[in-house]
Design a protein around this motif. Structure first.
Motif, PDB file in Angstrom:
ATOM      1  N   ILE A 228      15.658 -18.222 -21.444  1.00  0.00           N
ATOM      2  CA  ILE A 228      14.920 -19.386 -21.928  1.00  0.00           C
ATOM      3  C   ILE A 228      14.299 -20.108 -20.734  1.00  0.00           C
ATOM      4  O   ILE A 228      14.939 -20.265 -19.694  1.00  0.00           O
ATOM      5  CB  ILE A 228      15.854 -20.347 -22.681  1.00  0.00           C
ATOM      6  N   TYR A 229      13.070 -20.575 -20.912  1.00  0.00           N
ATOM      7  CA  TYR A 229      12.378 -21.325 -19.874  1.00  0.00           C
ATOM      8  C   TYR A 229      11.906 -22.660 -20.454  1.00  0.00           C
ATOM      9  O   TYR A 229      11.125 -22.683 -21.406  1.00  0.00           O
ATOM     10  CB  TYR A 229      11.188 -20.531 -19.335  1.00  0.00           C
ATOM     11  N   VAL A 260      19.308 -20.728 -19.827  1.00  0.00           N
ATOM     12  CA  VAL A 260      18.087 -21.272 -19.224  1.00  0.00           C
ATOM     13  C   VAL A 260      17.947 -20.732 -17.806  1.00  0.00           C
ATOM     14  O   VAL A 260      18.864 -20.869 -16.985  1.00  0.00           O
ATOM     15  CB  VAL A 260      18.111 -22.808 -19.226  1.00  0.00           C
ATOM     16  N   LYS A 261      16.805 -20.135 -17.500  1.00  0.00           N
ATOM     17  CA  LYS A 261      16.578 -19.530 -16.195  1.00  0.00           C
ATOM     18  C   LYS A 261      15.548 -20.278 -15.356  1.00  0.00           C
ATOM     19  O   LYS A 261      15.277 -19.880 -14.223  1.00  0.00           O
ATOM     20  CB  LYS A 261      16.138 -18.072 -16.366  1.00  0.00           C
ATOM     21  N   GLY A 262      15.000 -21.340 -15.900  1.00  0.00           N
ATOM     22  CA  GLY A 262      14.054 -22.128 -15.119  1.00  0.00           C
ATOM     23  C   GLY A 262      13.559 -23.319 -15.906  1.00  0.00           C
ATOM     24  O   GLY A 262      13.509 -23.300 -17.138  1.00  0.00           O
ATOM     25  N   ILE A 263      13.223 -24.380 -15.174  1.00  0.00           N
ATOM     26  CA  ILE A 263      12.623 -25.583 -15.757  1.00  0.00           C
ATOM     27  C   ILE A 263      11.353 -25.892 -14.985  1.00  0.00           C
ATOM     28  O   ILE A 263      11.342 -25.863 -13.749  1.00  0.00           O
ATOM     29  CB  ILE A 263      13.577 -26.793 -15.671  1.00  0.00           C
ATOM     30  N   THR A 264      10.287 -26.185 -15.706  1.00  0.00           N
ATOM     31  CA  THR A 264       9.028 -26.596 -15.098  1.00  0.00           C
ATOM     32  C   THR A 264       8.663 -27.978 -15.610  1.00  0.00           C
ATOM     33  O   THR A 264       8.489 -28.168 -16.816  1.00  0.00           O
ATOM     34  CB  THR A 264       7.893 -25.618 -15.444  1.00  0.00           C
ATOM     35  N   LEU A 265       8.570 -28.959 -14.709  1.00  0.00           N
ATOM     36  CA  LEU A 265       8.120 -30.289 -15.093  1.00  0.00           C
ATOM     37  C   LEU A 265       6.608 -30.275 -15.296  1.00  0.00           C
ATOM     38  O   LEU A 265       5.892 -29.495 -14.660  1.00  0.00           O
ATOM     39  CB  LEU A 265       8.494 -31.325 -14.032  1.00  0.00           C
TER      40      LEU A 265
END
Length: 301
Positions: A228-229, A260-265
């Motif tokens: 999930i990203y 979750v493998k990444g978060i992008t603001l």
């Protein structure tokens, strides 16, 4: 140049972590960008309207800003996006079905000749803003989502090494929409066409969510077996302190989830964000309370 690359690669908040913490890049890269972020998505520069405002004439200048920075910093670049009902070129709606498919094929081939993205949002907002090209891509068809399957098939052929994602808002906060979203995911999984699930986490979806609800909904998505990203995180509040408090409730629930493998603001500097009040730095780049907390939190992970 070698020293600069080392500095960029080792100064971001998520350096050395098991997942990335990224942000968008617009027409230019803020001087403090590399201080915080280690994954790049173009804010508007790679969207179809920006790239091909005139049919057959491609302008990669804005998209290049993001892609070039990712390359220079040695961090992942996500192409956002190919097929989306918003910010499509005005000429698309005037085409017949066959020409619409050709237009999508040409866009994807042209992008493939220019970029090798780590990630691609192939289809964006299929539930809320389906593409005007969908009748040319097979419409609903036998799966109910043939137009999405076709778009991913074209992307897989052109980008065999990129991770292909779907992206949507209204998922993290809505269990019923998760079920519908997963129907699309399952149709793509059946043909080995999808590598991850993107969930937009804008303030209108997450501000009022409890950590327990976030975890529960992420659990449902993670059961698909796909990473999930969190693709477009932004949070505001009725005060600086309130914004920081919401970050402290929402961000860890997303970041610490194993799926979750990444978060992008979706931006961080006040006056340069899509939604008012979502900046976590002031207009000069000085941290607000939410960013001060985020720096401490990430250092503790």
């Amino acid at each position: 140049m070698f020293v600069l690359l080392i500095f960029n690669a080792f100064s971001a908040l998520a350096t050395g972590k098991s997942k990335f913490l990224g942000n968008i890049v617009g027409s230019s890269v803020p001087s403090s960008w590399d201080t915080y972020w280690n994954q790049v998505t173009a804010e508007n520069g790679c969207k179809w309207e920006s790239v091909e405002g005139t049919r057959g004439s491609y302008n990669w200048a804005q998209c290049d800003v993001a892609a070039d920075h990712a390359k220079s910093a040695g961090i992942p670049f996500k192409y956002h996006t190919f097929v989306w009902g918003s910010q499509e070129p005005s000429w698309l709606g005037n085409l017949g079905s066959a020409d619409k498919k050709t237009a999508v094929e040409n866009l994807i081939r042209a992008a493939a000749s220019h970029y090798s993205p780590d990630y691609i949002d192939v289809v964006n907002e299929a539930l809320h803003a389906p593409s005007n090209a969908r009748d040319g891509l097979g419409g609903s068809g036998s799966t109910g989502w043939d137009w999405i399957v076709t778009a991913f098939t074209l992307a897989r052929s052109a980008f065999p090494s990129s991770k292909l994602l779907i992206n949507e808002y209204g998922i993290i906060n809505d269990a019923s929409e998760i079920k519908q979203y997963l129907q699309i995911v399952d149709a793509l999984k059946a043909k080995n066409l999808i590598d991850g699930i993107g969930i937009q986490t804008h303030q209108f979806n997450v501000n009022d969510l409890s950590a327990a609800t976030i975890t529960s909904n992420l659990n449902t998505l993670a059961a698909s077996g796909l990473p999930i990203y969190s693709s477009e995180l932004d949070i505001n509040g009725n005060s600086e302190a309130n914004q920081a408090a919401i970050y402290q409730r929402v961000f860890p629930a997303i970041w610490e989830h194993s799926g979750v493998k990444g978060i992008t603001l979706w931006g961080w500097i006040t006056g340069q964000t899509w939604k008012d009040g979502t900046g976590i730095a002031d207009a000069s780049g000085n941290p607000r309370q939410a960013l001060t907390w985020l720096k401490t939190y990430m250092a503790s992970q």
